[in-house]
Write a protein that holds these residues in place. Sequence first.
Motif, PDB file in Angstrom:
ATOM      1  N   ALA A   1     -10.645  -0.547   7.935  1.00  9.77           N
ATOM      2  CA  ALA A   1      -9.358  -0.807   7.304  1.00  9.77           C
ATOM      3  C   ALA A   1      -9.572  -1.567   6.003  1.00  9.77           C
ATOM      4  O   ALA A   1      -8.908  -1.313   4.999  1.00  9.77           O
ATOM      5  CB  ALA A   1      -8.457  -1.610   8.236  1.00  9.77           C
ATOM      6  N   TYR A   2     -10.518  -2.495   6.030  1.00 12.82           N
ATOM      7  CA  TYR A   2     -10.749  -3.337   4.863  1.00 12.82           C
ATOM      8  C   TYR A   2     -11.336  -2.523   3.719  1.00 12.82           C
ATOM      9  O   TYR A   2     -10.929  -2.656   2.569  1.00 12.82           O
ATOM     10  CB  TYR A   2     -11.699  -4.465   5.262  1.00 12.82           C
ATOM     11  N   GLU A   3     -12.277  -1.666   4.072  1.00 10.80           N
ATOM     12  CA  GLU A   3     -13.010  -0.986   3.003  1.00 10.80           C
ATOM     13  C   GLU A   3     -12.386   0.346   2.594  1.00 10.80           C
ATOM     14  O   GLU A   3     -12.637   0.814   1.504  1.00 10.80           O
ATOM     15  CB  GLU A   3     -14.462  -0.767   3.435  1.00 10.80           C
ATOM     16  N   GLU A   4     -11.633   0.952   3.472  1.00 11.44           N
ATOM     17  CA  GLU A   4     -11.139   2.296   3.165  1.00 11.44           C
ATOM     18  C   GLU A   4      -9.648   2.357   2.863  1.00 11.44           C
ATOM     19  O   GLU A   4      -9.218   3.171   2.073  1.00 11.44           O
ATOM     20  CB  GLU A   4     -11.428   3.262   4.325  1.00 11.44           C
ATOM     21  N   LEU A   5      -8.869   1.542   3.535  1.00  9.55           N
ATOM     22  CA  LEU A   5      -7.427   1.716   3.384  1.00  9.55           C
ATOM     23  C   LEU A   5      -6.905   1.093   2.101  1.00  9.55           C
ATOM     24  O   LEU A   5      -5.856   1.452   1.620  1.00  9.55           O
ATOM     25  CB  LEU A   5      -6.677   1.148   4.587  1.00  9.55           C
ATOM     26  N   GLY A   6      -7.634   0.125   1.573  1.00 11.20           N
ATOM     27  CA  GLY A   6      -7.284  -0.391   0.267  1.00 11.20           C
ATOM     28  C   GLY A   6      -6.002  -1.178   0.187  1.00 11.20           C
ATOM     29  O   GLY A   6      -5.274  -1.070  -0.783  1.00 11.20           O
TER      30      GLY A   6
ATOM     31  N   GLY B   1      -6.252  -4.528   1.048  1.00  7.54           N
ATOM     32  CA  GLY B   1      -6.748  -5.886   0.862  1.00  7.54           C
ATOM     33  C   GLY B   1      -6.879  -6.695   2.133  1.00  7.54           C
ATOM     34  O   GLY B   1      -7.282  -7.832   2.103  1.00  7.54           O
ATOM     35  N   GLY B   2      -6.488  -6.092   3.254  1.00  5.16           N
ATOM     36  CA  GLY B   2      -6.604  -6.831   4.507  1.00  5.16           C
ATOM     37  C   GLY B   2      -7.411  -6.032   5.498  1.00  5.16           C
ATOM     38  O   GLY B   2      -7.932  -4.967   5.177  1.00  5.16           O
ATOM     39  N   TYR B   3      -7.542  -6.554   6.724  1.00  2.38           N
ATOM     40  CA  TYR B   3      -8.344  -5.841   7.708  1.00  2.38           C
ATOM     41  C   TYR B   3      -7.618  -5.654   9.029  1.00  2.38           C
ATOM     42  O   TYR B   3      -8.064  -4.911   9.885  1.00  2.38           O
ATOM     43  CB  TYR B   3      -9.672  -6.561   7.954  1.00  2.38           C
ATOM     44  N   TRP B   4      -6.547  -6.363   9.218  1.00  2.00           N
ATOM     45  CA  TRP B   4      -5.861  -6.224  10.492  1.00  2.00           C
ATOM     46  C   TRP B   4      -4.375  -6.183  10.225  1.00  2.00           C
ATOM     47  O   TRP B   4      -3.793  -7.179   9.827  1.00  2.00           O
ATOM     48  CB  TRP B   4      -6.208  -7.387  11.432  1.00  2.00           C
ATOM     49  N   GLY B   5      -3.745  -5.032  10.445  1.00  2.81           N
ATOM     50  CA  GLY B   5      -2.335  -4.910  10.120  1.00  2.81           C
ATOM     51  C   GLY B   5      -1.445  -4.829  11.339  1.00  2.81           C
ATOM     52  O   GLY B   5      -0.295  -4.446  11.243  1.00  2.81           O
ATOM     53  N   TRP B   6      -1.988  -5.169  12.528  1.00  2.00           N
ATOM     54  CA  TRP B   6      -1.236  -5.085  13.782  1.00  2.00           C
ATOM     55  C   TRP B   6      -0.666  -3.691  13.967  1.00  2.00           C
ATOM     56  O   TRP B   6       0.453  -3.512  14.416  1.00  2.00           O
ATOM     57  CB  TRP B   6      -0.117  -6.119  13.823  1.00  2.00           C
ATOM     58  N   ASP B   7      -1.435  -2.725  13.612  1.00  2.45           N
ATOM     59  CA  ASP B   7      -1.035  -1.351  13.856  1.00  2.45           C
ATOM     60  C   ASP B   7      -1.129  -1.088  15.355  1.00  2.45           C
ATOM     61  O   ASP B   7      -2.015  -1.611  16.014  1.00  2.45           O
ATOM     62  CB  ASP B   7      -2.003  -0.431  13.102  1.00  2.45           C
ATOM     63  N   PRO B   8      -0.198  -0.288  15.907  1.00  5.59           N
ATOM     64  CA  PRO B   8      -0.213  -0.065  17.355  1.00  5.59           C
ATOM     65  C   PRO B   8      -1.572   0.374  17.893  1.00  5.59           C
ATOM     66  O   PRO B   8      -1.949  -0.023  18.995  1.00  5.59           O
ATOM     67  CB  PRO B   8       0.814   1.040  17.547  1.00  5.59           C
TER      68      PRO B   8
ATOM     69  N   THR C   1      -3.729   0.756 -13.499  1.00  6.72           N
ATOM     70  CA  THR C   1      -3.009  -0.248 -12.731  1.00  6.72           C
ATOM     71  C   THR C   1      -3.937  -0.706 -11.626  1.00  6.72           C
ATOM     72  O   THR C   1      -4.431   0.122 -10.855  1.00  6.72           O
ATOM     73  CB  THR C   1      -1.731   0.338 -12.123  1.00  6.72           C
ATOM     74  N   LEU C   2      -4.181  -1.979 -11.570  1.00 10.02           N
ATOM     75  CA  LEU C   2      -5.130  -2.486 -10.585  1.00 10.02           C
ATOM     76  C   LEU C   2      -4.433  -3.433  -9.633  1.00 10.02           C
ATOM     77  O   LEU C   2      -3.529  -4.178 -10.021  1.00 10.02           O
ATOM     78  CB  LEU C   2      -6.263  -3.253 -11.275  1.00 10.02           C
ATOM     79  N   GLN C   3      -4.876  -3.357  -8.377  1.00 11.25           N
ATOM     80  CA  GLN C   3      -4.509  -4.405  -7.427  1.00 11.25           C
ATOM     81  C   GLN C   3      -5.771  -5.197  -7.213  1.00 11.25           C
ATOM     82  O   GLN C   3      -6.793  -4.649  -6.792  1.00 11.25           O
ATOM     83  CB  GLN C   3      -4.048  -3.805  -6.116  1.00 11.25           C
ATOM     84  N   VAL C   4      -5.718  -6.446  -7.528  1.00 16.18           N
ATOM     85  CA  VAL C   4      -6.925  -7.273  -7.423  1.00 16.18           C
ATOM     86  C   VAL C   4      -6.689  -8.328  -6.354  1.00 16.18           C
ATOM     87  O   VAL C   4      -5.663  -9.009  -6.350  1.00 16.18           O
ATOM     88  CB  VAL C   4      -7.245  -7.954  -8.766  1.00 16.18           C
ATOM     89  N   PHE C   5      -7.614  -8.426  -5.422  1.00 12.52           N
ATOM     90  CA  PHE C   5      -7.495  -9.437  -4.364  1.00 12.52           C
ATOM     91  C   PHE C   5      -8.721 -10.323  -4.387  1.00 12.52           C
ATOM     92  O   PHE C   5      -9.827  -9.856  -4.662  1.00 12.52           O
ATOM     93  CB  PHE C   5      -7.466  -8.782  -2.978  1.00 12.52           C
ATOM     94  N   ILE C   6      -8.519 -11.567  -4.101  1.00 13.87           N
ATOM     95  CA  ILE C   6      -9.671 -12.421  -3.802  1.00 13.87           C
ATOM     96  C   ILE C   6      -9.530 -12.818  -2.341  1.00 13.87           C
ATOM     97  O   ILE C   6      -8.548 -13.452  -1.948  1.00 13.87           O
ATOM     98  CB  ILE C   6      -9.723 -13.649  -4.721  1.00 13.87           C
TER      99      ILE C   6
END
Lengths: 857, 207
Positions: free
Chosen positions: A229-234, A236-243, A615-620
Amino acid sequence: MSSLGSFVLLAAFVVAAYAAAICVAGARRRSLRFIESGIGAFYLTTALMTLAAAIIIHAFVVGDFAIKYVNQNSDSVQPLFYRITAFWGGLDGSILFWVFLLSVFGAIAVRVNRDSHRELIPYVVAIISVVEMFFIFIMVVHNNPFDTFLTEIPKDGRGMEPLLQTPLMVIHPPSLYTGFVGMTIPYAFGMAALITGYLDDSWLRAVRRWTMIGWLFLSFGLTLGMIWAYEELGWGGYWGWDPVENAGLLPWFTATAFLHSVMVQERRGMLRVWNVTLVIMTFLLTIFGTFMTRSGVVQSVHAFGEDKQLAWLFTSFMIAVAVFSFGFVIYRLPLLRARNELDSWVSREAAFLANNWILLFSALFILFATMFPTLSESVRGERLTVGPNFYNKWMLPIGLILLVLTGIGPLLAWRKSTLTNLRDQFLWPVVGTAVTAGGLFALGIREWASLTCFALCAFVTVTILQEFVRGARVRQRATGTDVFTALVGLVGRSRRRYGGYIIHVGIVLIFLGFAGQSFKREEQVVLNPGQTLTLGSFTIRHDALRITDDGQKQMVTAHLAISKNGNPAGELDPAKWFYRKHEEQPTTEVAIRRGPGEDLYVVLAGYDVQNQSVTLQVFINPLVNWIWTGFGVLAMGTIIALLPESTFAFALAKVPAAAATTTTLWLLIGMLLAPWAGVRLQAQSQPTILQGPADAGGAGGHSEGASQAYIVPRTPLERELQHEIICMCGDCGRRRIGECTCSLAAHMRGQVAKLVAEGKSREEVYAYFMAQYGSEEPLASPIDRGFNRLAWAVPYVVGSVGALGAVIIARRWSHAKSTSSASGADASAADTSAAASSSSRNAELEERLADELRDLD
Amino acid sequence: MSSVTSTDGVNFRPWHFFVILTLIAATAAVLTARKTSPENLVMVSLTVFAAGAASIALYRALVPLVGKERALRAETLGHRARAALEREKTLVLRSIKELEFDRAMGKLAQEDFDEMSQRLRARAVGLMRQLDASHAAPREKIEQELASRLAREARDPQRRATQRPRAAGSPAAAVAAEIICETCETANDADARFCKNCGTNLARAHA
């Protein structure tokens, strides 16, 4: 070949039915002949499932596109690797894969325990066979992976979902399935013990290793899912509480609870009903997880689409399993009575009780929250969203409590701790906590949740260090070796305990990573060539936008130069890839610069070819890599706990041969450090561009315009709202609009920006979107009113009921103690009188006892 | 699958037959395959191997049905109870060990330790006594037997010499409590009235 495949499935069903029937018959008639035959048939099922798997893989390898499943998940240009792994890329194949894994695991488990648990084996075979039958039945009647086209056989397949064409997605499902399947074995043994009534602790011994293995794979699968999720979904997070993520997490919680409470049963003979219940629940939750993901009952990124019939099949199976299992528990209740009592509230048993309550509460809460939208739809006809905000709100305190318990548990002694011990035990950990908290506060960290989390991490770490150091010292004194040998000997002597502590260290690291989340920073910008953006210590300069084509896909890449604190720090190239045949679903190629402290995470959200702007989304993302490192440590701890005794034999000797010990010791330390160093190295390595498709999606409103310009949030309210309103495109798995990359989300972001600019309040913005979509669905967490109050109330109710239950059980045990202590005194009086009558014999026995204790080391 | 069907020391077991058959089938399949890319050939042979494994398993499932019926060896109740006692003992011993360790780690006050340790030790001793009792029956018998036999041998060296060759066959022969038949020299129980081998009236012979 396809008809052979279908035939094999049918045969497997018949054979599994035969195995189940004849094993039960054999067990009831005490006929070894029948049981042997049943075990043979069980192995036959395994062989048949292997054959079926081989047939379908063969079909993928040669490209037999007459088979529908092969056609849907593969094409002729796909690399061989992905052609093979396409086996579990879709629904039908993953069920086949599931049964295959289950049959292999089952065969190994039966083979290993054949002699040591002779009386349980027939029922174990029967139960695993019935579970296999259910899944084979689904395949035969509903999802046959060997279904063929009757006419018009296509020349080529449709190709695998680009999203899944990544090594991560290749290992993630098998790992999760292995975890799920691993949980079926404990269930089978538990049920066999219930049916036969041999409810001593022997079944637990058979099951413990399997649970640990299953748990390890489950953790591995969950971590892989997070990395994916972190590397592919883009977003910026890794856990989205998806079912679907939740589905994997539910059995993880109950399995964790089981692994803890099993210790209480082993050592103290308590919690026997509870352990059986946990095993059953874990199994039910694995089935439930499959059900949720496969039947489309809940909306999710991963779901395979709605399927009423499948939903009914699963529901009836789950009800049958629940009735059967809990029926037997109730039937056997008299045999499951606790053999011991709670000596004190300040004891490890009590800590375990609390831990179990929290873990179970987490599982129930997540289950409830995951199902709430479906529940609400069936009750009120209005679909709602229970988004990450809701989960985070609850899971934050729960996680912190768990962390506290992780620290406290090891410090308490079994049975009883007194004030003096407590002081002695808690001194250093509390000092460590206070120092960390004070230090961080002085450094200017005011985020209370993170501060608490860091401080608690320090608490647990100091606790574990103290355990290791004190234990090593005790052992050193007892055996007279050097400290290191003592340390290794300590771990070797009670591998499960110290392996467990190492797992706790892993958990601490993972929590460290979670706590870093609250220092996450994000920015959305439009950059023209030459323009720069500074975020934190990083400066990003947009150099060029290039469009290339490699024959399989068209790639739009932004070339960005990165500098950290003014020093050049390499280049990042976020991209969008447009796969042939899947042009409408471009994949987002995230560029990540990894570091132990923080990750720079850049997503190419949009671009304009005319003026070369991006257009960039930049996360730290601070501390993210510690989560993955934590998993590495956790796996290491689990493996230590699983290792056979002989591995540590060298350090267990009382007078070790010095040379051999030392060398082996260093070897071992080297081995332990190597993966760590590897991880660190990897973590520090220069910017990596992760390849692979990302982003779910498809038709409908979810198409990504090539030149979507992002609107940079301006006010704090707007920023918050972007996390409180979800995208309604229906394809992205209900992501929040601040995270979704589709055009609808961009549009909704625009609306939010407009409303905020007009000076509207949060409630007015909510009202606007509720009016627009006619329900509360666009809100990330339900408003606390009417039926929805349930969503907020249930966790409280469940939590307090659970706590109450734990207290009542504990009280009952204490009570049992006070009444039984009288009879216990009688017994001990009888003991002493008997002892007095034959004091010489007693002395001899005492001596033998001392001998045996010495040998037990 | 312990049924050995062959001779001359070469243990040809049924599954060997299936393995050979599978190998032949795999070879045939590979030779006749139309698509000859390596991955295809590998998959074809793997498929055939899986089928071979299935045939072995089928054999394994069917053989017990035609074999002799062996009743599920029911562990005697005593045996099970003993095993449970053993386990209980190990558990208690481990608890004592754990307790000592906890004390050494400073998690337990001395008086608590003393009290719990005493309780556990008393329990362990009790369990050990129970365990001893449960196999005291055979052991005591053997010990008695041995003692009486030694005593007897010491008293009667002559007789020992004559009995030596037979003693190995029936070790209990020389025990005083038993009667040796005078006609066939079989050892009989002390209260036997007739020899269990030849039927001689022992009571009369001894009288």
